[in-house]
Design a protein around this motif. Structure first.
Motif, PDB file in Angstrom:
ATOM      1  N   ASP A   6       0.834  -1.206   0.000  1.00 52.06           N
ATOM      2  CA  ASP A   6       0.000   0.000   0.000  1.00 52.06           C
ATOM      3  C   ASP A   6       0.866   1.252   0.000  1.00 52.06           C
ATOM      4  N   PHE A   7       1.985   1.172   0.706  1.00 54.24           N
ATOM      5  CA  PHE A   7       2.901   2.322   0.759  1.00 54.24           C
ATOM      6  C   PHE A   7       3.476   2.611  -0.624  1.00 54.24           C
ATOM      7  N   ASP A   8       3.951   1.553  -1.297  1.00 54.97           N
ATOM      8  CA  ASP A   8       4.513   1.732  -2.643  1.00 54.97           C
ATOM      9  C   ASP A   8       3.481   2.365  -3.573  1.00 54.97           C
ATOM     10  N   GLU A   9       2.270   1.811  -3.538  1.00 50.89           N
ATOM     11  CA  GLU A   9       1.196   2.292  -4.408  1.00 50.89           C
ATOM     12  C   GLU A   9       0.918   3.775  -4.153  1.00 50.89           C
ATOM     13  N   ALA A  10       0.792   4.127  -2.871  1.00 53.63           N
ATOM     14  CA  ALA A  10       0.485   5.521  -2.520  1.00 53.63           C
ATOM     15  C   ALA A  10       1.622   6.450  -2.933  1.00 53.63           C
ATOM     16  N   PHE A  11       2.853   5.983  -2.759  1.00 47.37           N
ATOM     17  CA  PHE A  11       4.016   6.813  -3.108  1.00 47.37           C
ATOM     18  C   PHE A  11       4.042   7.099  -4.606  1.00 47.37           C
ATOM     19  N   VAL A  12       3.890   6.060  -5.405  1.00 50.14           N
ATOM     20  CA  VAL A  12       3.956   6.242  -6.863  1.00 50.14           C
ATOM     21  C   VAL A  12       2.787   7.089  -7.351  1.00 50.14           C
ATOM     22  N   ARG A  13       1.595   6.833  -6.813  1.00 49.36           N
ATOM     23  CA  ARG A  13       0.429   7.638  -7.212  1.00 49.36           C
ATOM     24  C   ARG A  13       0.619   9.105  -6.826  1.00 49.36           C
ATOM     25  N   SER A  14       1.202   9.343  -5.671  1.00 46.26           N
ATOM     26  CA  SER A  14       1.385  10.742  -5.253  1.00 46.26           C
ATOM     27  C   SER A  14       2.388  11.448  -6.167  1.00 46.26           C
ATOM     28  N   ARG A  15       3.408  10.717  -6.630  1.00 46.37           N
ATOM     29  CA  ARG A  15       4.371  11.320  -7.557  1.00 46.37           C
ATOM     30  C   ARG A  15       3.729  11.619  -8.909  1.00 46.37           C
ATOM     31  N   VAL A  16       2.824  10.747  -9.342  1.00 47.16           N
ATOM     32  CA  VAL A  16       2.116  11.011 -10.602  1.00 47.16           C
ATOM     33  C   VAL A  16       1.267  12.276 -10.458  1.00 47.16           C
ATOM     34  N   ALA A  17       0.560  12.386  -9.355  1.00 51.02           N
ATOM     35  CA  ALA A  17      -0.284  13.566  -9.126  1.00 51.02           C
ATOM     36  C   ALA A  17       0.565  14.833  -9.060  1.00 51.02           C
ATOM     37  N   GLN A  18       1.693  14.722  -8.388  1.00 50.79           N
ATOM     38  CA  GLN A  18       2.598  15.868  -8.255  1.00 50.79           C
ATOM     39  C   GLN A  18       3.120  16.304  -9.627  1.00 50.79           C
ATOM     40  N   PHE A  19       3.528  15.334 -10.423  1.00 57.09           N
ATOM     41  CA  PHE A  19       4.089  15.670 -11.737  1.00 57.09           C
ATOM     42  C   PHE A  19       2.996  16.179 -12.686  1.00 57.09           C
ATOM     43  N   THR A  20       1.799  15.653 -12.549  1.00 54.64           N
ATOM     44  CA  THR A  20       0.677  16.149 -13.352  1.00 54.64           C
ATOM     45  C   THR A  20       0.490  17.645 -13.126  1.00 54.64           C
ATOM     46  N   ASP A  21       0.552  18.045 -11.889  1.00 52.53           N
ATOM     47  CA  ASP A  21       0.405  19.464 -11.554  1.00 52.53           C
ATOM     48  C   ASP A  21       1.599  20.272 -12.076  1.00 52.53           C
ATOM     49  N   GLN A  22       2.794  19.696 -11.983  1.00 57.12           N
ATOM     50  CA  GLN A  22       3.979  20.423 -12.467  1.00 57.12           C
ATOM     51  C   GLN A  22       3.939  20.626 -13.979  1.00 57.12           C
ATOM     52  N   VAL A  23       3.493  19.610 -14.706  1.00 57.48           N
ATOM     53  CA  VAL A  23       3.376  19.752 -16.170  1.00 57.48           C
ATOM     54  C   VAL A  23       2.338  20.820 -16.507  1.00 57.48           C
ATOM     55  N   ALA A  24       1.222  20.804 -15.805  1.00 56.41           N
ATOM     56  CA  ALA A  24       0.182  21.800 -16.059  1.00 56.41           C
ATOM     57  C   ALA A  24       0.725  23.207 -15.819  1.00 56.41           C
ATOM     58  N   ARG A  25       1.517  23.357 -14.762  1.00 58.75           N
ATOM     59  CA  ARG A  25       2.066  24.682 -14.461  1.00 58.75           C
ATOM     60  C   ARG A  25       3.124  25.093 -15.476  1.00 58.75           C
ATOM     61  N   ARG A  26       3.859  24.118 -16.029  1.00 59.02           N
ATOM     62  CA  ARG A  26       4.805  24.472 -17.106  1.00 59.02           C
ATOM     63  C   ARG A  26       4.053  24.906 -18.358  1.00 59.02           C
ATOM     64  N   LEU A  27       2.980  24.198 -18.674  1.00 56.08           N
ATOM     65  CA  LEU A  27       2.242  24.496 -19.906  1.00 56.08           C
ATOM     66  C   LEU A  27       1.465  25.812 -19.816  1.00 56.08           C
ATOM     67  N   ASP A  28       1.096  26.233 -18.592  1.00 52.26           N
ATOM     68  CA  ASP A  28       0.394  27.525 -18.488  1.00 52.26           C
ATOM     69  C   ASP A  28       1.356  28.668 -18.161  1.00 52.26           C
ATOM     70  N   GLY A  29       2.643  28.365 -18.073  1.00 51.41           N
ATOM     71  CA  GLY A  29       3.627  29.417 -17.871  1.00 51.41           C
ATOM     72  C   GLY A  29       3.927  29.744 -16.415  1.00 51.41           C
ATOM     73  N   SER A  30       3.278  29.057 -15.486  1.00 50.05           N
ATOM     74  CA  SER A  30       3.566  29.325 -14.072  1.00 50.05           C
ATOM     75  C   SER A  30       4.974  28.906 -13.692  1.00 50.05           C
ATOM     76  N   LEU A  31       5.483  27.870 -14.380  1.00 54.67           N
ATOM     77  CA  LEU A  31       6.861  27.435 -14.157  1.00 54.67           C
ATOM     78  C   LEU A  31       7.689  27.741 -15.401  1.00 54.67           C
ATOM     79  N   SER A  32       8.881  28.276 -15.212  1.00 54.84           N
ATOM     80  CA  SER A  32       9.805  28.487 -16.330  1.00 54.84           C
ATOM     81  C   SER A  32      10.478  27.158 -16.671  1.00 54.84           C
ATOM     82  N   GLU A  33      11.152  27.115 -17.809  1.00 54.86           N
ATOM     83  CA  GLU A  33      11.862  25.884 -18.170  1.00 54.86           C
ATOM     84  C   GLU A  33      12.964  25.581 -17.155  1.00 54.86           C
ATOM     85  N   ASP A  34      13.642  26.623 -16.681  1.00 55.84           N
ATOM     86  CA  ASP A  34      14.700  26.411 -15.681  1.00 55.84           C
ATOM     87  C   ASP A  34      14.143  25.803 -14.403  1.00 55.84           C
TER      88      ASP A  34
END
Lengths: 178, 101
Positions: A6-34
């Motif tokens: 359960d720990f492994d599953e939760a960890f990997v899912r949380s990283r997917v959710a985190q990266f999903t948000d980071q990609v969205a912020r890169r695509l809307d310009g909230s995050l720079s490429e750097d």
């Protein structure tokens, strides 16, 4: 074959959710490429000469049929129908698109796989003899040890920013496999 | 034309697809090197690079690459840039395949 706790599953899912948000912020310009570059590299996504490349870890080179089919599904759905297996027991998809990366990581999580620590100066995918469990001269099966090392080194805070990448391979055979 | 300045094109990768692209004189991003604007003035090159680098939601890693005039438009002068015009060199895939289909 190891199954996620359960720990492994939760960890990997949380990283997917985190990266999903980071990609969205890169695509809307909230995050720079750097700002975004180290975040995507921590999730195995490179920008190479011709395109993005996603490197997916296959711990100690062990794949179930379900995982293999999911890799094929990913290649067909979000890439060009193929991937490249590497000498260090990863698979690389060479033509993914940035907006699709979260969905790909989600599809990997569905079969207990991920692309974490396949880039950067950290402990990389733990590999094993590709004849593990099948060689006559094997002293012991290396895969349980590789799994212990995988669990120990994944997201270990002391090993996320090493001076250089660190790669571990284990064999139980005294003879180098051909 | 400044004789000490090697002509340049502005190139980058598309943010979403990662494709190699070139800045054209009419401000498009083209997949085709021959369609790039060949810049023969250093100050103009810097202006065009600034213009490209400001497009943070369109391209990544814009830079000036050496080029030379050719019969169909600008041509790369460095082997790295030649690879970028075609795609991987191991076999026929990538841009070289996509542009012919």
């Amino acid at each position: 074959m190891y199954s996620y706790s359960d720990f492994d599953e939760a960890f990997v899912r949380s990283r997917v959710a985190q990266f999903t948000d980071q990609v969205a912020r890169r695509l809307d310009g909230s995050l720079s490429e750097d700002e975004f570059r180290p975040l995507r590299l921590m999730n195995g996504l490179y920008l190479q000469l011709h395109a993005y490349m996603l490197r997916v870890a296959i711990p100690y080179g062990t794949l179930s049929p379900r995982q293999m089919r999911q890799l094929a599904f990913i290649a067909d759905t979000w890439d060009k129908g193929y991937g490249h297996f590497t000498t260090r027991q990863n698979i690389q998809f060479n033509w993914p698109k940035l907006p699709d990366a979260p969905a790909i990581l989600g599809a990997l999580a569905d079969v207990e796989m991920h692309a974490i620590q396949t880039s950067g100066n950290t402990v990389r995918n733990v590999t094993a003899d590709h004849f593990a469990g099948a060689t006559a001269d094997e002293i012991d099966d290396p895969r349980p040890y590789a799994e212990l090392l995988r669990q120990w080194s994944t997201d270990h805070p002391e090993f996320q920013f090493l001076p250089r990448k660190f790669k571990i391979a284990i064999t139980g055979s005294p003879v180098t496999a051909p | 034309m400044n004789r000490s300045f090697a002509p340049k094109v502005v190139t980058a990768n598309r943010l979403q697809e990662g494709d190699v692209v070139y800045l054209t004189a009419d401000d498009r991003w083209s997949l085709v090197h021959h369609e790039a604007e060949l810049i023969e003035d250093e100050a103009h090159a810097q202006m065009r690079l600034l213009h490209a680098a400001a497009q943070k939601l369109v391209v990544v890693g814009a830079y000036l690459a050496d080029a030379k005039p050719g019969p169909n438009g600008p041509e790369p002068t460095h082997f790295r840039e030649e690879f970028r015009t075609r795609g991987p060199s191991n076999y026929h895939h990538g841009k070289q395949a996509d542009l012919t289909t």
